[in-house]
Design a protein around this motif. Sequence first.
Motif, PDB file in Angstrom:
ATOM      1  N   ALA A   1      23.875 101.702  29.833  1.00 53.07           N
ATOM      2  CA  ALA A   1      23.772 101.071  31.150  1.00 53.07           C
ATOM      3  C   ALA A   1      25.011 100.243  31.444  1.00 53.07           C
ATOM      4  CB  ALA A   1      22.521 100.196  31.205  1.00 53.07           C
ATOM      5  N   ALA A   2      25.523  99.533  30.450  1.00 49.28           N
ATOM      6  CA  ALA A   2      26.732  98.727  30.651  1.00 49.28           C
ATOM      7  C   ALA A   2      27.926  99.624  30.960  1.00 49.28           C
ATOM      8  CB  ALA A   2      27.006  97.879  29.416  1.00 49.28           C
ATOM      9  N   ARG A   3      27.997 100.774  30.286  1.00 41.78           N
ATOM     10  CA  ARG A   3      29.104 101.703  30.522  1.00 41.78           C
ATOM     11  C   ARG A   3      29.022 102.272  31.927  1.00 41.78           C
ATOM     12  NH1 ARG A   3      28.940 105.371  25.978  1.00 41.78           N
ATOM     13  NH2 ARG A   3      27.138 106.263  27.030  1.00 41.78           N
ATOM     14  N   ARG A   4      27.825 102.647  32.379  1.00 42.37           N
ATOM     15  CA  ARG A   4      27.667 103.183  33.728  1.00 42.37           C
ATOM     16  C   ARG A   4      28.018 102.126  34.777  1.00 42.37           C
ATOM     17  NH1 ARG A   4      23.370 105.709  31.053  1.00 42.37           N
ATOM     18  NH2 ARG A   4      21.879 104.107  31.660  1.00 42.37           N
ATOM     19  N   SER A   5      27.664 100.875  34.501  1.00 42.53           N
ATOM     20  CA  SER A   5      27.998  99.799  35.422  1.00 42.53           C
ATOM     21  C   SER A   5      29.513  99.634  35.534  1.00 42.53           C
ATOM     22  CB  SER A   5      27.368  98.491  34.947  1.00 42.53           C
ATOM     23  OG  SER A   5      27.711  97.424  35.789  1.00 42.53           O
ATOM     24  N   ALA A   6      30.222  99.760  34.411  1.00 42.59           N
ATOM     25  CA  ALA A   6      31.684  99.658  34.424  1.00 42.59           C
ATOM     26  C   ALA A   6      32.293 100.812  35.215  1.00 42.59           C
ATOM     27  CB  ALA A   6      32.221  99.641  32.997  1.00 42.59           C
ATOM     28  N   PHE A   7      31.748 102.017  35.036  1.00 41.34           N
ATOM     29  CA  PHE A   7      32.227 103.164  35.799  1.00 41.34           C
ATOM     30  C   PHE A   7      32.043 102.920  37.299  1.00 41.34           C
ATOM     31  CE2 PHE A   7      31.449 106.500  32.215  1.00 41.34           C
ATOM     32  CZ  PHE A   7      32.530 105.976  31.526  1.00 41.34           C
ATOM     33  N   LEU A   8      30.869 102.418  37.673  1.00 45.69           N
ATOM     34  CA  LEU A   8      30.578 102.188  39.084  1.00 45.69           C
ATOM     35  C   LEU A   8      31.553 101.175  39.683  1.00 45.69           C
ATOM     36  CD1 LEU A   8      28.750 102.772  41.480  1.00 45.69           C
ATOM     37  CD2 LEU A   8      27.216 100.971  40.674  1.00 45.69           C
ATOM     38  N   CYS A   9      31.874 100.125  38.918  1.00 42.49           N
ATOM     39  CA  CYS A   9      32.860  99.143  39.391  1.00 42.49           C
ATOM     40  C   CYS A   9      34.209  99.811  39.639  1.00 42.49           C
ATOM     41  CB  CYS A   9      33.022  98.024  38.357  1.00 42.49           C
ATOM     42  SG  CYS A   9      31.693  96.814  38.350  1.00 42.49           S
ATOM     43  N   SER A  10      34.600 100.715  38.752  1.00 44.12           N
ATOM     44  CA  SER A  10      35.870 101.409  38.915  1.00 44.12           C
ATOM     45  C   SER A  10      35.896 102.209  40.205  1.00 44.12           C
ATOM     46  CB  SER A  10      36.120 102.337  37.722  1.00 44.12           C
ATOM     47  OG  SER A  10      36.286 101.607  36.533  1.00 44.12           O
ATOM     48  N   PHE A  11      34.813 102.917  40.509  1.00 44.43           N
ATOM     49  CA  PHE A  11      34.748 103.700  41.736  1.00 44.43           C
ATOM     50  C   PHE A  11      34.824 102.794  42.968  1.00 44.43           C
ATOM     51  CE2 PHE A  11      32.656 107.002  39.020  1.00 44.43           C
ATOM     52  CZ  PHE A  11      33.577 108.003  39.251  1.00 44.43           C
ATOM     53  N   ARG A  12      34.135 101.657  42.902  1.00 45.52           N
ATOM     54  CA  ARG A  12      34.126 100.744  44.048  1.00 45.52           C
ATOM     55  C   ARG A  12      35.508 100.155  44.303  1.00 45.52           C
ATOM     56  NH1 ARG A  12      28.453  97.691  42.521  1.00 45.52           N
ATOM     57  NH2 ARG A  12      27.060  99.097  43.630  1.00 45.52           N
TER      58      ARG A  12
ATOM     59  N   GLY B   1      41.838  95.450  38.428  1.00 46.85           N
ATOM     60  CA  GLY B   1      42.575  94.394  39.100  1.00 46.85           C
ATOM     61  C   GLY B   1      42.148  93.002  38.684  1.00 46.85           C
ATOM     62  N   ILE B   2      41.589  92.875  37.486  1.00 46.75           N
ATOM     63  CA  ILE B   2      41.241  91.567  36.936  1.00 46.75           C
ATOM     64  C   ILE B   2      42.332  91.203  35.938  1.00 46.75           C
ATOM     65  CG2 ILE B   2      39.559  90.244  35.605  1.00 46.75           C
ATOM     66  CD1 ILE B   2      37.414  92.192  36.680  1.00 46.75           C
TER      67      ILE B   2
ATOM     68  N   THR C   1      41.152  86.662  36.468  1.00 40.41           N
ATOM     69  CA  THR C   1      40.997  86.336  37.878  1.00 40.41           C
ATOM     70  C   THR C   1      40.959  87.630  38.677  1.00 40.41           C
ATOM     71  OG1 THR C   1      42.176  84.232  37.635  1.00 40.41           O
ATOM     72  CG2 THR C   1      42.051  85.161  39.857  1.00 40.41           C
ATOM     73  N   VAL C   2      40.058  87.716  39.638  1.00 31.91           N
ATOM     74  CA  VAL C   2      39.913  88.909  40.479  1.00 31.91           C
ATOM     75  C   VAL C   2      41.082  88.980  41.458  1.00 31.91           C
ATOM     76  CG1 VAL C   2      38.447  90.083  42.164  1.00 31.91           C
ATOM     77  CG2 VAL C   2      37.401  88.816  40.274  1.00 31.91           C
ATOM     78  N   THR C   3      41.708  90.149  41.570  1.00 29.72           N
ATOM     79  CA  THR C   3      42.838  90.305  42.490  1.00 29.72           C
ATOM     80  C   THR C   3      42.637  91.420  43.507  1.00 29.72           C
ATOM     81  OG1 THR C   3      44.055  91.863  41.069  1.00 29.72           O
ATOM     82  CG2 THR C   3      44.424  89.503  40.690  1.00 29.72           C
ATOM     83  N   ARG C   4      41.592  92.224  43.379  1.00 25.67           N
ATOM     84  CA  ARG C   4      41.371  93.336  44.298  1.00 25.67           C
ATOM     85  C   ARG C   4      39.972  93.277  44.876  1.00 25.67           C
ATOM     86  NH1 ARG C   4      43.440  97.995  40.156  1.00 25.67           N
ATOM     87  NH2 ARG C   4      45.664  97.461  40.122  1.00 25.67           N
ATOM     88  N   PRO C   5      39.779  93.792  46.105  1.00 25.57           N
ATOM     89  CA  PRO C   5      38.429  93.861  46.676  1.00 25.57           C
ATOM     90  C   PRO C   5      37.623  94.971  46.020  1.00 25.57           C
ATOM     91  CG  PRO C   5      39.993  94.908  48.146  1.00 25.57           C
ATOM     92  CD  PRO C   5      40.809  94.305  47.034  1.00 25.57           C
ATOM     93  N   GLY C   6      36.309  94.911  46.181  1.00 24.61           N
ATOM     94  CA  GLY C   6      35.434  95.962  45.682  1.00 24.61           C
ATOM     95  C   GLY C   6      34.524  95.519  44.567  1.00 24.61           C
ATOM     96  N   LEU C   7      34.776  94.353  43.981  1.00 26.87           N
ATOM     97  CA  LEU C   7      33.927  93.842  42.914  1.00 26.87           C
ATOM     98  C   LEU C   7      32.889  92.892  43.501  1.00 26.87           C
ATOM     99  CD1 LEU C   7      36.665  93.231  40.195  1.00 26.87           C
ATOM    100  CD2 LEU C   7      35.107  95.171  40.405  1.00 26.87           C
ATOM    101  N   SER C   8      32.079  92.303  42.641  1.00 25.49           N
ATOM    102  CA  SER C   8      31.030  91.402  43.118  1.00 25.49           C
ATOM    103  C   SER C   8      31.565  90.033  43.496  1.00 25.49           C
ATOM    104  CB  SER C   8      29.948  91.252  42.035  1.00 25.49           C
ATOM    105  OG  SER C   8      30.508  90.778  40.825  1.00 25.49           O
ATOM    106  N   LEU C   9      32.862  89.789  43.239  1.00 25.91           N
ATOM    107  CA  LEU C   9      33.503  88.528  43.575  1.00 25.91           C
ATOM    108  C   LEU C   9      34.748  88.806  44.409  1.00 25.91           C
ATOM    109  CD1 LEU C   9      33.329  86.949  40.019  1.00 25.91           C
ATOM    110  CD2 LEU C   9      31.945  86.231  41.986  1.00 25.91           C
ATOM    111  N   PRO C  10      35.101  87.931  45.333  1.00 27.63           N
ATOM    112  CA  PRO C  10      36.285  88.160  46.161  1.00 27.63           C
ATOM    113  C   PRO C  10      37.561  87.882  45.384  1.00 27.63           C
ATOM    114  CG  PRO C  10      35.290  86.061  46.725  1.00 27.63           C
ATOM    115  CD  PRO C  10      34.350  86.730  45.750  1.00 27.63           C
ATOM    116  N   PRO C  11      38.682  88.453  45.813  1.00 28.83           N
ATOM    117  CA  PRO C  11      39.965  88.155  45.183  1.00 28.83           C
ATOM    118  C   PRO C  11      40.241  86.649  45.150  1.00 28.83           C
ATOM    119  CG  PRO C  11      40.184  90.027  46.658  1.00 28.83           C
ATOM    120  CD  PRO C  11      38.818  89.471  46.888  1.00 28.83           C
TER     121      PRO C  11
END
Length: 234
Positions: free
Chosen positions: A180-191, A160-161, A104-114
Amino acid sequence: MNGHPAPKGCGPTTGACAAAAALAAAKVWLGESQPERVEIVLPGGRILDVVIDSAVRREDGAEATVIKPDNDDDDATRGLAIRVRISRREGGGIVFAAGEGVGTVTRPGLSLPPGEPAVNPTPRAMIADALSGLDGGWRVEISVPRGMETAEKTYNPRLGIVGGISIIGRSGLVRPYCGAARRSAFLCSFRVARESGHGMMVMVPGNIGRRAVEKRFRFAPEQLLETGNAWDDA
């Protein structure tokens, strides 16, 4: 079904597995026998053939399972059972629920709300497409036995998931050693770090570097990014 087959050597993401399970569940709900395989349409229009492990009709819906295959990718989720249970609900539309082993998402910044189950937008769209032949409203619960322990090997805790893995995959395909999947994961971390109010990230190769930073400095968990050898991507 129109479209080109997926490239040889590629397999389904967790999201594509969930979509295939949803389609198998829809088929048995409509009175068909358990399919051995189903074909799903990926976001780019390719066709992917997915093996169904089990599918059974329930009183108020149906349930099906896909075992995520090992396609030579270095993904922690390979071999996991992706289980989708569909059940009727009042009103129209589809609502998603996190079952055992799905986070479950618990922090803002991802593609889904907490507060939302960690089922990303592309898999949600694929699942909705798989259920398009069903009338009425539906509740879709996705569960992954062993998902909680597997999540500890992913970026989820730092993003925060909580409670399990994410159901992901923008293309629907896992490509072996997918940068590409690894770069996407990195980008999520920064966001996530940015939305949590942090202006700095600390990149470390792995556990030793992370423990050294935690011992000597005071940073929030979401500020630490383990890059392995992928410094260029980071």
